[in-house]
Write an enzyme that holds these catalytic residues in place. Structure first.
Site, mmCIF file in Angstrom:
data_model
loop_
_atom_site.group_PDB
_atom_site.id
_atom_site.type_symbol
_atom_site.label_atom_id
_atom_site.label_comp_id
_atom_site.label_asym_id
_atom_site.label_seq_id
_atom_site.Cartn_x
_atom_site.Cartn_y
_atom_site.Cartn_z
ATOM 1 N N ASN A 9 -67.418 -29.557 -52.831
ATOM 2 C CA ASN A 9 -67.169 -30.747 -52.021
ATOM 3 C C ASN A 9 -68.178 -31.784 -52.518
ATOM 4 O OD1 ASN A 9 -67.324 -32.627 -49.896
ATOM 5 N ND2 ASN A 9 -68.478 -31.213 -48.578
ATOM 6 N N LYS A 11 -68.885 -34.543 -51.211
ATOM 7 C CA LYS A 11 -69.465 -35.292 -50.078
ATOM 8 C C LYS A 11 -69.394 -36.798 -50.341
ATOM 9 C CE LYS A 11 -72.284 -31.332 -48.955
ATOM 10 N NZ LYS A 11 -73.425 -30.777 -48.284
ATOM 11 N N HIS A 97 -65.862 -29.300 -41.910
ATOM 12 C CA HIS A 97 -67.123 -29.120 -42.621
ATOM 13 C C HIS A 97 -68.271 -29.350 -41.633
ATOM 14 C CE1 HIS A 97 -70.590 -30.051 -45.176
ATOM 15 N NE2 HIS A 97 -70.024 -29.215 -46.027
ATOM 16 N N GLU A 99 -70.846 -31.023 -41.682
ATOM 17 C CA GLU A 99 -71.266 -32.420 -41.458
ATOM 18 C C GLU A 99 -70.261 -33.162 -40.572
ATOM 19 O OE1 GLU A 99 -71.922 -33.219 -45.618
ATOM 20 O OE2 GLU A 99 -73.529 -31.735 -45.558
ATOM 21 N N GLU A 169 -70.033 -21.234 -43.910
ATOM 22 C CA GLU A 169 -71.189 -22.031 -44.298
ATOM 23 C C GLU A 169 -72.157 -22.131 -43.125
ATOM 24 O OE1 GLU A 169 -70.303 -24.909 -47.677
ATOM 25 O OE2 GLU A 169 -69.289 -25.760 -45.964
ATOM 26 N N GLY A 175 -77.363 -27.878 -47.669
ATOM 27 C CA GLY A 175 -78.019 -29.132 -48.039
ATOM 28 C C GLY A 175 -79.472 -29.002 -48.452
ATOM 29 N N SER A 216 -76.265 -23.764 -49.991
ATOM 30 C CA SER A 216 -77.322 -23.530 -50.981
ATOM 31 C C SER A 216 -76.980 -22.444 -52.007
ATOM 32 C CB SER A 216 -78.665 -23.222 -50.306
ATOM 33 O OG SER A 216 -79.121 -24.354 -49.594
HETATM 34 P P1 PGA Z 1 -75.007 -27.185 -50.690
HETATM 35 O O1 PGA Z 1 -73.757 -27.726 -49.882
HETATM 36 O O2 PGA Z 1 -74.523 -26.176 -51.690
HETATM 37 O O3 PGA Z 1 -75.576 -28.415 -51.355
HETATM 38 O O4 PGA Z 1 -75.964 -26.562 -49.698
HETATM 39 C C1 PGA Z 1 -72.805 -26.841 -49.382
HETATM 40 C C2 PGA Z 1 -71.764 -27.553 -48.571
HETATM 41 O O5 PGA Z 1 -72.084 -28.447 -47.773
HETATM 42 O O6 PGA Z 1 -70.569 -27.243 -48.697
#
Ligand code: PGA
Length: 263
Positions: A9, A11, A97, A99, A169, A175, A216
């Protein structure tokens, strides 16, 4: 070998030109890998989607949207309709997601309307689930995941669920400030998710729904994560945003899965 899922993704990163260049390079880098062995998908920003669909060889990468309204049209300022995404011929829609849930306050009930709408419009619906740090500390992770799945997939029939994917997740793992889940923890939660999917859709469909781990994912943990029996793929953010690095991560993960005899 069992098909492995790799996706990212983007973002609110990468403009149109950067997205197209990234996708073209990713396709070039990974072209020789049989798509029988992997499913590769990228979820760019809305503004990049049209150029991406026009300029990227879709035989090698599926494209998705980061969100979608549950209505086809109406007084929904700022929202994007399934018909609009359909015009672009997208493959999938990501729903819920972390977020969206935690920055924009989306609820499980809204995610459910989006899941149903996405499936009814022929998209693959990628439902993201995951507990917060506080929920984990209170020992509620399994209940939270089960609730997110039971509400998110409410009124989804086994037939419809054939086009559903799930990303686990954990919110605390996502993040720049995230700490990746241990492989043992990830496997344990993937088992909880798969058990719930079987309860909802029966064994055949429930076990056919891919469950991807995200949060991550990086070159240091991808190979251990992918060999876990209940991890069907990796949903990667930061570590996938350079085409070369993502290509390497995919190849290393595939080699680890093959070496572990993952079936
Ligand atoms: P990240 O993001 O791998 O940078 O932790 C994962 C995500 O938000 O799908």
């Amino acid at each position: 070998m069992k098909k492995l899922y790799f996706g990212t993704n983007l973002k609110m990163y990468k403009n149109i030109a950067d997205t197209v260049a990234y996708l073209q390079k990713l396709v070039e880098n990974t072209k020789d890998i049989s798509r029988e062995d992997i499913e590769l998908f990228v979820i760019p920003s809305y503004t990049s989607l049209q150029s991406a669909t026009e300029k990227v060889d879709r035989n090698y990468v599926k494209l998705g949207a980061q969100n979608m309204c549950w209505e086809e049209q109406g007084q929904f300022t700022g929202e994007i309709s399934p018909l609009m995404l359909g015009e672009l011929g997208l493959d999938l829609v990501m729903i819920g997601h972390s977020e969206r849930r935690h920055v924009f306050g989306e609820t499980d009930f809204e995610e459910n309307k989006k899941v149903i709408c996405a499936l009814e419009h022929g998209f693959t619906a990628l439902l993201c689930v995951g507990e917060t740090e506080e929920e984990k500390e209170f020992g509620l992770s399994d209940e939270v995941l089960r609730t997110q799945l039971k509400v998110g997939f409410h009124n989804v029939t086994p037939e419809m669920a054939k086009k559903a994917w799930v990303a686990y997740e954990p919110v605390w793992a996502i993040g720049v400030n995230g700490k990746p889940a241990s492989v043992e923890y990830a496997e344990e939660k993937h088992q909880v998710i798969k058990k719930c999917l079987v309860e909802l859709f029966g064994e055949e469909v429930g076990l056919s729904i891919p469950v991807l781990y995200g949060g991550s994912v990086n070159p240091g943990n991808a190979n251990q994560l992918i060999v876990q029996p209940s991890v069907d793929g990796l949903f990667t953010g930061r570590s996938a945003w350079q085409a070369d690095a993502f290509n390497t991560l995919i190849r290393d993960a595939m080699a680890s899965a093959a070496a572990a005899g993952k079936k």
